[in-house]
Design a protein around this motif. Structure first.
Motif, PDB file in Angstrom:
ATOM      1  N   LYS A 188       4.226  10.873   3.520  1.00 13.11           N
ATOM      2  CA  LYS A 188       4.256  11.747   4.694  1.00 13.11           C
ATOM      3  C   LYS A 188       2.897  11.655   5.382  1.00 13.11           C
ATOM      4  CE  LYS A 188       4.896  16.573   6.178  1.00 13.11           C
ATOM      5  NZ  LYS A 188       5.585  16.185   7.421  1.00 13.11           N
ATOM      6  N   ASP A 189       2.937  11.444   6.684  1.00  6.83           N
ATOM      7  CA  ASP A 189       1.694  11.258   7.447  1.00  6.83           C
ATOM      8  C   ASP A 189       0.831  10.135   6.867  1.00  6.83           C
ATOM      9  OD1 ASP A 189       2.298  13.401   9.238  1.00  6.83           O
ATOM     10  OD2 ASP A 189       1.622  14.829   7.706  1.00  6.83           O
ATOM     11  N   GLY A 190       1.499   9.138   6.314  1.00  7.93           N
ATOM     12  CA  GLY A 190       0.784   7.980   5.794  1.00  7.93           C
ATOM     13  C   GLY A 190       0.244   8.118   4.391  1.00  7.93           C
ATOM     14  N   GLU A 191       0.449   9.265   3.758  1.00  5.36           N
ATOM     15  CA  GLU A 191      -0.057   9.506   2.407  1.00  5.36           C
ATOM     16  C   GLU A 191       1.090   9.700   1.425  1.00  5.36           C
ATOM     17  OE1 GLU A 191      -3.210   9.242   1.753  1.00  5.36           O
ATOM     18  OE2 GLU A 191      -3.845   9.103   3.858  1.00  5.36           O
ATOM     19  N   THR A 192       0.926   9.213   0.208  1.00  9.12           N
ATOM     20  CA  THR A 192       1.956   9.382  -0.814  1.00  9.12           C
ATOM     21  C   THR A 192       1.994  10.838  -1.271  1.00  9.12           C
ATOM     22  OG1 THR A 192       1.691   7.113  -1.595  1.00  9.12           O
ATOM     23  CG2 THR A 192       2.744   8.669  -3.101  1.00  9.12           C
ATOM     24  N   ILE A 193       3.159  11.459  -1.166  1.00 13.62           N
ATOM     25  CA  ILE A 193       3.304  12.849  -1.604  1.00 13.62           C
ATOM     26  C   ILE A 193       4.185  12.958  -2.853  1.00 13.62           C
ATOM     27  CG2 ILE A 193       2.914  13.828   0.686  1.00 13.62           C
ATOM     28  CD1 ILE A 193       5.990  14.255   0.866  1.00 13.62           C
ATOM     29  N   TYR A 194       4.864  11.857  -3.197  1.00 13.32           N
ATOM     30  CA  TYR A 194       5.692  11.882  -4.413  1.00 13.32           C
ATOM     31  C   TYR A 194       5.836  10.460  -4.948  1.00 13.32           C
ATOM     32  CZ  TYR A 194       9.455  12.826  -7.700  1.00 13.32           C
ATOM     33  OH  TYR A 194      10.193  12.943  -8.852  1.00 13.32           O
ATOM     34  N   ARG A 195       5.729  10.313  -6.256  1.00 11.99           N
ATOM     35  CA  ARG A 195       5.970   9.029  -6.913  1.00 11.99           C
ATOM     36  C   ARG A 195       6.418   9.296  -8.336  1.00 11.99           C
ATOM     37  NH1 ARG A 195       4.006   3.709  -6.278  1.00 11.99           N
ATOM     38  NH2 ARG A 195       5.476   2.319  -7.320  1.00 11.99           N
ATOM     39  N   LYS A 196       7.534   8.724  -8.694  1.00 11.84           N
ATOM     40  CA  LYS A 196       8.001   8.864 -10.076  1.00 11.84           C
ATOM     41  C   LYS A 196       8.773   7.611 -10.469  1.00 11.84           C
ATOM     42  CE  LYS A 196      10.368  12.035 -13.270  1.00 11.84           C
ATOM     43  NZ  LYS A 196       9.169  12.400 -14.065  1.00 11.84           N
ATOM     44  N   MET A 197       8.445   7.097 -11.654  1.00 10.85           N
ATOM     45  CA  MET A 197       9.114   5.934 -12.210  1.00 10.85           C
ATOM     46  C   MET A 197       9.728   6.306 -13.547  1.00 10.85           C
ATOM     47  SD  MET A 197       6.328   2.921 -11.318  1.00 10.85           S
ATOM     48  CE  MET A 197       4.861   3.958 -11.464  1.00 10.85           C
ATOM     49  N   VAL A 198      10.972   5.852 -13.771  1.00  7.50           N
ATOM     50  CA  VAL A 198      11.637   6.107 -15.053  1.00  7.50           C
ATOM     51  C   VAL A 198      12.274   4.815 -15.544  1.00  7.50           C
ATOM     52  CG1 VAL A 198      12.100   8.538 -14.549  1.00  7.50           C
ATOM     53  CG2 VAL A 198      13.804   6.813 -13.931  1.00  7.50           C
ATOM     54  N   GLY A 199      12.376   4.670 -16.855  1.00  3.82           N
ATOM     55  CA  GLY A 199      13.058   3.525 -17.429  1.00  3.82           C
ATOM     56  C   GLY A 199      12.138   2.370 -17.782  1.00  3.82           C
ATOM     57  N   HIS A 200      12.755   1.190 -17.941  1.00  2.00           N
ATOM     58  CA  HIS A 200      12.047   0.011 -18.426  1.00  2.00           C
ATOM     59  C   HIS A 200      12.333  -1.211 -17.561  1.00  2.00           C
ATOM     60  CE1 HIS A 200      12.246   2.717 -21.901  1.00  2.00           C
ATOM     61  NE2 HIS A 200      11.138   2.126 -22.311  1.00  2.00           N
ATOM     62  N   SER A 201      11.382  -2.128 -17.560  1.00  2.00           N
ATOM     63  CA  SER A 201      11.511  -3.354 -16.782  1.00  2.00           C
ATOM     64  C   SER A 201      12.357  -4.407 -17.486  1.00  2.00           C
ATOM     65  CB  SER A 201      10.130  -3.958 -16.511  1.00  2.00           C
ATOM     66  OG  SER A 201       9.288  -3.034 -15.873  1.00  2.00           O
ATOM     67  N   ASP A 202      12.367  -4.369 -18.817  1.00  2.00           N
ATOM     68  CA  ASP A 202      13.040  -5.415 -19.594  1.00  2.00           C
ATOM     69  C   ASP A 202      14.296  -4.887 -20.255  1.00  2.00           C
ATOM     70  OD1 ASP A 202      11.541  -3.721 -21.270  1.00  2.00           O
ATOM     71  OD2 ASP A 202      11.510  -5.254 -22.850  1.00  2.00           O
ATOM     72  N   ALA A 203      15.200  -5.797 -20.578  1.00  2.00           N
ATOM     73  CA  ALA A 203      16.473  -5.426 -21.187  1.00  2.00           C
ATOM     74  C   ALA A 203      16.306  -4.847 -22.586  1.00  2.00           C
ATOM     75  CB  ALA A 203      17.389  -6.648 -21.236  1.00  2.00           C
ATOM     76  N   GLU A 204      15.233  -5.245 -23.273  1.00  2.00           N
ATOM     77  CA  GLU A 204      14.993  -4.744 -24.634  1.00  2.00           C
ATOM     78  C   GLU A 204      14.383  -3.338 -24.637  1.00  2.00           C
ATOM     79  OE1 GLU A 204      15.548  -8.853 -24.331  1.00  2.00           O
ATOM     80  OE2 GLU A 204      13.866  -7.709 -23.476  1.00  2.00           O
TER      81      GLU A 204
ATOM     82  N   VAL B  58      16.552   3.134   1.546  1.00  2.00           N
ATOM     83  CA  VAL B  58      15.474   3.211   2.535  1.00  2.00           C
ATOM     84  C   VAL B  58      15.738   4.381   3.476  1.00  2.00           C
ATOM     85  CG1 VAL B  58      14.211   1.977   4.335  1.00  2.00           C
ATOM     86  CG2 VAL B  58      15.352   0.685   2.504  1.00  2.00           C
ATOM     87  N   MET B  59      14.725   5.216   3.704  1.00  2.00           N
ATOM     88  CA  MET B  59      14.843   6.313   4.663  1.00  2.00           C
ATOM     89  C   MET B  59      13.575   6.411   5.494  1.00  2.00           C
ATOM     90  SD  MET B  59      15.332  10.411   4.188  1.00  2.00           S
ATOM     91  CE  MET B  59      13.570  10.711   4.349  1.00  2.00           C
ATOM     92  N   ILE B  60      13.741   6.500   6.813  1.00  2.00           N
ATOM     93  CA  ILE B  60      12.626   6.653   7.746  1.00  2.00           C
ATOM     94  C   ILE B  60      12.906   7.872   8.611  1.00  2.00           C
ATOM     95  CG2 ILE B  60      11.308   5.599   9.612  1.00  2.00           C
ATOM     96  CD1 ILE B  60      12.372   2.859   8.610  1.00  2.00           C
ATOM     97  N   ASP B  61      12.019   8.835   8.581  1.00  2.00           N
ATOM     98  CA  ASP B  61      12.125  10.074   9.366  1.00  2.00           C
ATOM     99  C   ASP B  61      10.884  10.167  10.244  1.00  2.00           C
ATOM    100  OD1 ASP B  61      11.966  12.670  10.353  1.00  2.00           O
ATOM    101  OD2 ASP B  61      12.062  13.651   8.385  1.00  2.00           O
ATOM    102  N   THR B  62      11.037   9.775  11.507  1.00  2.00           N
ATOM    103  CA  THR B  62       9.875   9.770  12.405  1.00  2.00           C
ATOM    104  C   THR B  62       9.529  11.167  12.895  1.00  2.00           C
ATOM    105  OG1 THR B  62      11.245   9.328  14.366  1.00  2.00           O
ATOM    106  CG2 THR B  62      10.398   7.426  13.154  1.00  2.00           C
ATOM    107  N   ASP B  63      10.485  12.099  12.887  1.00  2.00           N
ATOM    108  CA  ASP B  63      10.191  13.466  13.321  1.00  2.00           C
ATOM    109  C   ASP B  63       9.147  14.108  12.415  1.00  2.00           C
ATOM    110  OD1 ASP B  63      12.139  12.988  15.177  1.00  2.00           O
ATOM    111  OD2 ASP B  63      13.444  14.645  14.588  1.00  2.00           O
ATOM    112  N   ASN B  64       9.294  13.890  11.115  1.00  2.00           N
ATOM    113  CA  ASN B  64       8.396  14.488  10.131  1.00  2.00           C
ATOM    114  C   ASN B  64       7.402  13.484   9.536  1.00  2.00           C
ATOM    115  OD1 ASN B  64       9.566  17.306   9.929  1.00  2.00           O
ATOM    116  ND2 ASN B  64      11.397  16.081   9.485  1.00  2.00           N
ATOM    117  N   ARG B  65       7.437  12.238  10.061  1.00  2.00           N
ATOM    118  CA  ARG B  65       6.526  11.173   9.617  1.00  2.00           C
ATOM    119  C   ARG B  65       6.656  10.925   8.109  1.00  2.00           C
ATOM    120  NH1 ARG B  65       2.303  10.162  13.311  1.00  2.00           N
ATOM    121  NH2 ARG B  65       0.733   9.926  11.659  1.00  2.00           N
ATOM    122  N   ILE B  66       7.935  10.843   7.668  1.00  2.00           N
ATOM    123  CA  ILE B  66       8.257  10.663   6.255  1.00  2.00           C
ATOM    124  C   ILE B  66       8.949   9.321   6.038  1.00  2.00           C
ATOM    125  CG2 ILE B  66       9.743  11.480   4.374  1.00  2.00           C
ATOM    126  CD1 ILE B  66       9.345  14.313   5.484  1.00  2.00           C
TER     127      ILE B  66
END
Length: 370
Positions: free
Chosen positions: A27-43, A330-338
């Motif tokens: 939002k406004d060019g700054e990260t306000i949320y980030r979360k990663m879950v799970g694994h990259s590999d099948a094992e 993908v979501m782009i919200d130009t009204d709220n700059r999100i």
């Protein structure tokens, strides 16, 4: 802001056999949320990281729209131009009628029809016209697509198709550059993007996340080959589904659009008036009925929000974006700059499109309101 619901939703994904998911919101060019879950590999030994690379499939279309609209605002493309102005093979098109007969097209296929999936093309990767084409370049394969009869008169209906691949070929002709080179010069390099492109090198291939298919009825993921069927040849740049990317790289582009089209260091990716133009629905009523995404239409940047009373979406009218065959969102919200990007690598996941994506969007706006 309170993103507890977003956290709960992301944590729930592994419980319904989502092997991995990465969500970022700016939002406004700054990260306000980030979360990663799970694994990259099948094992399930390597936790997901921001270095992981995914085939983004149709999330490529948003980048394609941005690339083409840069040429529109410079006067090198007009959305009302006939496609044949750039690719002559599209001048004498035919249409296959309901009775199976083939007749000359009465309507002219225009550039706007490529943006909006109303050109009458299909998405048949195994069409003889494509398979038997000797010129395997972007422009060569797109020229071959013009030989197949259209499914309907251009501009009269909506059908998800190769329209954006044709649009990428138009970008090549109008810019005088190979499509991938055009993206590199005008989008990737100015925004400092390295891990995005059509042809990954060996080091990048080593960072690809495992890919899965999903059976939504029983919430079960199955490991499949990490491949992109839209990579029709080594010389083909698919504007509709050809890119790979990390989540960190993709978000740079849509964050710039959400914030008015200019980066923090002053690079103008798109002008604000161009972005406003992209948010407008371009589908006629019959095409809207074909699209059938409640409350949403299709503009010059794919999905565009029209009627909140039908969509039940908490995003504003004009919110735009799309998704990908491996469940990217993908979501782009130009009204709220999100800007929001959801990265994963799970194909055939109706659960993602019908449930997860709308929930992610609404949980975000609920969290912002608190």
């Amino acid at each position: 802001m309170n993103f507890e619901k977003l956290d709960q939703l992301m944590d729930m994904l592994t419980e319904v056999d989502f092997p991995m998911a990465d969500l970022i919101v700016t939002k406004d060019g700054e990260t306000i949320y980030r979360k990663m879950v799970g694994h990259s590999d099948a094992e399930k030994k390597v936790p997901i990281s921001n270095k992981d690379i995914y085939w983004i499939f149709s999330a490529t279309k948003v980048i394609n729209c941005i690339a083409a609209m840069r040429l529109v605002e410079r006067g090198l493309i007009d959305i009302n131009d006939p496609v044949s102005k750039y690719i002559p093979e599209f001048e004498h098109l035919t249409v296959q009628n309901k009775d199976g007969s083939i007749t000359p097209a009465k309507e002219t296929m225009k550039i706007v029809h490529l943006f909006t999936m109303t050109g009458g093309l299909d998405y048949d990767l195994k069409s003889p016209n494509i398979v038997e084409a000797t010129d395997r370049s972007t422009l060569g394969l797109v020229r071959a697509m013009a030989k197949k009869p259209l499914c309907f008169e251009p501009g009269t209906r909506y059908k998800y198709s190769f329209c954006h691949d044709v649009l990428a070929a138009v970008v090549e002709v109008a810019s005088g550059m190979r499509y991938s080179d055009y993206l590199q010069k005008n989008i990737f390099e100015p925004l400092g993007i390295v891990d995005m492109g059509f042809r990954p090198n060996d080091e990048q291939r080593s960072r690809f996340s495992a890919m899965y298919s999903y059976r939504s009825g029983i919430a079960k993921s199955t490991l499949i080959e990490t491949a992109n069927p839209y990579w029709l040849s080594h010389d083909y740049d698919s504007g509709g589904a050809g890119l790979f990317a990390t989540v960190d790289e993709y978000i740079k582009i849509i964050t710039t659009v959400a914030c008015g089209g200019t980066t923090k260091d002053g690079y103008v990716l798109l002008r604000p008036e161009t972005i406003e133009m992209m948010k407008q629905n371009r589908l006629c009523d019959k095409a809207l009925d074909d699209f059938a995404k409640y409350g949403y239409g299709w503009g010059l940047c794919c999905r565009t929000h029209m009627r909140p009373e039908l969509s039940f979406s908490l995003s504003p009218v004009g919110e735009m974006g799309w998704d990908g065959a491996a469940a990217a969102f993908v979501m782009i919200d130009t009204d709220n700059r999100i800007a929001m990007y959801f990265g994963t690598h799970i194909k055939g996941c109706g659960y993602a499109y019908g449930k997860i994506h709308p929930e992610l969007r609404n949980c975000l706006y609920e969290g912002l309101a608190e």
